[in-house]
Design an enzyme around this catalytic site. Structure first.
Site, PDB file in Angstrom:
ATOM      1  N   SER A 142       0.849  -1.202   0.000  1.00  0.00           N
ATOM      2  CA  SER A 142       0.000   0.000   0.000  1.00  0.00           C
ATOM      3  C   SER A 142       0.878   1.243   0.000  1.00  0.00           C
ATOM      4  O   SER A 142       2.027   1.197   0.465  1.00  0.00           O
ATOM      5  CB  SER A 142      -0.868   0.007   1.263  1.00  0.00           C
ATOM      6  OG  SER A 142      -1.553   1.232   1.392  1.00  0.00           O
ATOM      7  N   TYR A 155      -2.770  -0.635  10.407  1.00  0.00           N
ATOM      8  CA  TYR A 155      -2.657  -0.869   8.950  1.00  0.00           C
ATOM      9  C   TYR A 155      -1.313  -0.348   8.437  1.00  0.00           C
ATOM     10  O   TYR A 155      -0.630  -1.027   7.671  1.00  0.00           O
ATOM     11  CB  TYR A 155      -3.825  -0.188   8.242  1.00  0.00           C
ATOM     12  CG  TYR A 155      -3.897  -0.450   6.755  1.00  0.00           C
ATOM     13  CD1 TYR A 155      -4.376  -1.671   6.264  1.00  0.00           C
ATOM     14  CD2 TYR A 155      -3.507   0.509   5.834  1.00  0.00           C
ATOM     15  CE1 TYR A 155      -4.463  -1.917   4.904  1.00  0.00           C
ATOM     16  CE2 TYR A 155      -3.589   0.280   4.474  1.00  0.00           C
ATOM     17  CZ  TYR A 155      -4.066  -0.937   4.008  1.00  0.00           C
ATOM     18  OH  TYR A 155      -4.149  -1.174   2.656  1.00  0.00           O
TER      19      TYR A 155
HETATM   20  N1  LIG Z   1      -8.612  -0.526  -2.178  1.00  0.00           N
HETATM   21  C1  LIG Z   1      -7.610   0.273  -1.828  1.00  0.00           C
HETATM   22  O1  LIG Z   1      -7.719   1.515  -1.870  1.00  0.00           O
HETATM   23  C2  LIG Z   1      -6.281  -0.320  -1.402  1.00  0.00           C
HETATM   24  C3  LIG Z   1      -5.189   0.562  -1.295  1.00  0.00           C
HETATM   25  C4  LIG Z   1      -3.958   0.041  -0.898  1.00  0.00           C
HETATM   26  C5  LIG Z   1      -3.820  -1.310  -0.634  1.00  0.00           C
HETATM   27  N2  LIG Z   1      -4.898  -2.134  -0.741  1.00  0.00           N
HETATM   28  C6  LIG Z   1      -4.684  -3.547  -0.427  1.00  0.00           C
HETATM   29  O2  LIG Z   1      -5.167  -4.344  -1.484  1.00  0.00           O
HETATM   30  C7  LIG Z   1      -5.590  -5.615  -0.966  1.00  0.00           C
HETATM   31  C8  LIG Z   1      -7.004  -5.904  -1.448  1.00  0.00           C
HETATM   32  O3  LIG Z   1      -7.826  -4.845  -1.008  1.00  0.00           O
HETATM   33  P1  LIG Z   1      -9.278  -4.558  -1.616  1.00  0.00           P
HETATM   34  O4  LIG Z   1      -9.446  -3.094  -1.575  1.00  0.00           O
HETATM   35  O5  LIG Z   1      -9.469  -5.316  -2.873  1.00  0.00           O
HETATM   36  O6  LIG Z   1     -10.153  -5.155  -0.420  1.00  0.00           O
HETATM   37  P2  LIG Z   1     -11.601  -5.860  -0.400  1.00  0.00           P
HETATM   38  O7  LIG Z   1     -12.067  -5.725   1.010  1.00  0.00           O
HETATM   39  O8  LIG Z   1     -12.445  -5.305  -1.481  1.00  0.00           O
HETATM   40  O9  LIG Z   1     -11.217  -7.371  -0.688  1.00  0.00           O
HETATM   41  C9  LIG Z   1     -10.364  -8.044   0.215  1.00  0.00           C
HETATM   42  C10 LIG Z   1     -10.663  -9.515   0.209  1.00  0.00           C
HETATM   43  O10 LIG Z   1      -9.784 -10.130   1.174  1.00  0.00           O
HETATM   44  C11 LIG Z   1     -10.552 -11.057   1.931  1.00  0.00           C
HETATM   45  N3  LIG Z   1      -9.964 -11.278   3.253  1.00  0.00           N
HETATM   46  C12 LIG Z   1      -9.821 -10.380   4.257  1.00  0.00           C
HETATM   47  N4  LIG Z   1      -9.293 -10.985   5.341  1.00  0.00           N
HETATM   48  C13 LIG Z   1      -9.073 -12.284   4.995  1.00  0.00           C
HETATM   49  C14 LIG Z   1      -8.545 -13.405   5.679  1.00  0.00           C
HETATM   50  N5  LIG Z   1      -8.130 -13.335   6.964  1.00  0.00           N
HETATM   51  N6  LIG Z   1      -8.453 -14.578   5.006  1.00  0.00           N
HETATM   52  C15 LIG Z   1      -8.871 -14.671   3.729  1.00  0.00           C
HETATM   53  N7  LIG Z   1      -9.398 -13.652   3.034  1.00  0.00           N
HETATM   54  C16 LIG Z   1      -9.491 -12.466   3.661  1.00  0.00           C
HETATM   55  C17 LIG Z   1     -11.942 -10.430   2.044  1.00  0.00           C
HETATM   56  O11 LIG Z   1     -12.933 -11.402   2.352  1.00  0.00           O
HETATM   57  C18 LIG Z   1     -12.106  -9.830   0.647  1.00  0.00           C
HETATM   58  O12 LIG Z   1     -12.705 -10.733  -0.248  1.00  0.00           O
HETATM   59  C19 LIG Z   1      -5.471  -5.515   0.559  1.00  0.00           C
HETATM   60  O13 LIG Z   1      -4.248  -6.089   0.969  1.00  0.00           O
HETATM   61  C20 LIG Z   1      -5.439  -4.012   0.795  1.00  0.00           C
HETATM   62  O14 LIG Z   1      -4.766  -3.659   1.984  1.00  0.00           O
HETATM   63  C21 LIG Z   1      -6.125  -1.665  -1.129  1.00  0.00           C
END
Ligand SMILES: NC(=O)c1ccc[n+]([C@@H]2O[C@H](COP(=O)([O-])OP(=O)(O)OC[C@H]3O[C@@H](n4cnc5c(N)ncnc54)[C@H](O)[C@@H]3O)[C@@H](O)[C@H]2O)c1
Length: 254
Positions: A142, A155
């Site tokens: 991130s 986080y």
């Molecule tokens: N969306 C953003 O703005 C953003 C920015 C920076 C980093 N990220 C990172 O990208 C990755 C995906 O994020 P996203 O925005 O697609 O999130 P999201 O919440 O839309 O999807 C995340 C998925 O991970 C699954 N998950 C969470 N905890 C879990 C666990 N313990 N075991 C198995 N599955 C689990 C959830 O069920 C979900 O399906 C994450 O690591 C997040 O930190 C996202």
């Protein structure tokens, strides 16, 4: 097809960046084991890939649970007899400042966002080494690994750990032809982002306040993160290891 013949595990594949990555990897010819704790949406992503002629199997997995990670690695061998790529994507964001965060909450965020990456990296590396053909690991990090903010203390810690762990793992696993890289998404329009906006108390207002911080005047699309993940996972990135590749619309440079 850039991932033809490759077998990949993708965590957090039920929604958002993980689901977009699963669809792109399938389009590029990879065989997939999709993992998530959300069974309904995870199974639906696998089914939609299979309907389009792709190869995807879904299993429930809590990525912070060592037994679940071990079972997932056994499953990929049982189902496909192989493994080339792991995408450590599952993660969540606790919208709490340092003073509001309990030790239990802090550990829970680290467990899902960071310990999971250690468990999958170590387990996959053992498989890659046994199969003597190298491998690629992509950790979803991130912008919050490299910038601070008043909220999200746990986080920030977890993603800073992902960046540092990625470099350490890349160096440790170089002798085995295993590349380890990270992608740093900026604010990306996923269900997780909407969860974060809801946590502010008003989803619409929360989304507007996030948007106001975007140098490009828009959020990233999950597909725009998936394409960087696919590049880092594939053979075109053969000379890339230990990198943290930002895909953040310029968030960390302004
Ligand atoms: N969306 C953003 O703005 C953003 C920015 C920076 C980093 N990220 C990172 O990208 C990755 C995906 O994020 P996203 O925005 O697609 O999130 P999201 O919440 O839309 O999807 C995340 C998925 O991970 C699954 N998950 C969470 N905890 C879990 C666990 N313990 N075991 C198995 N599955 C689990 C959830 O069920 C979900 O399906 C994450 O690591 C997040 O930190 C996202």
């Amino acid at each position: 097809m850039k991932l033809q013949g490759k077998t990949a595990i993708i965590t957090g594949a039920a929604k958002g960046i993980g689901a977009a990555t699963a669809r792109l990897f399938a389009f590029e010819g990879a065989r997939l084991l999709l993992l998530d704790k959300d069974e309904a949406n995870g199974a639906a992503v696998a089914a939609s890939i299979a309907e389009r002629g792709g190869k995807a199997v879904f299993r429930r997995c809590d990525v912070g649970c060592e037994a679940d990670v071990r079972a997932a690695l056994d499953t990929v061998v049982d189902v496909y007899g192989d493994l080339d790529i792991v995408v450590n994507n599952a993660g969540w964001q606790l919208n709490k400042s340092l003073l509001e965060t309990t030790a239990e909450e802090f550990n829970a965020v680290l467990n899902t966002n960071l310990t999971s990456m250690f468990l999958f990296t170590k387990g996959a590396a053992e498989l890659f080494i046994a199969r003597k053909k190298g491998g690629a690991i992509v950790n979803v990090c991130s912008t919050f690994a490299v910038v601070g903010s008043p909220g999200y203390a746990a986080y920030h810690a977890s993603k800073g750990g992902v960046a540092s762990f990625t470099r350490a793992a890349a160096i440790s696993l170089m002798p085995h032809n295993i590349r380890v890289n990270a992608v740093g998404p900026g604010t990306t329009d996923t269900p997780g982002l909407h969860d974060g906006a809801r946590d502010t108390g008003d989803e619409d207002q929360g989304m507007k306040s996030f948007l106001a911080l975007q140098p490009l005047g828009r959020f990233g699309k999950p597909e725009e993160i998936a394409s960087v993940i696919a590049f880092l996972a594939g053979d075109e990135a053969g000379f890339v290891t230990g990198a943290l590749w930002m895909a953040d619309g310029g968030y960390t440079i302004v």
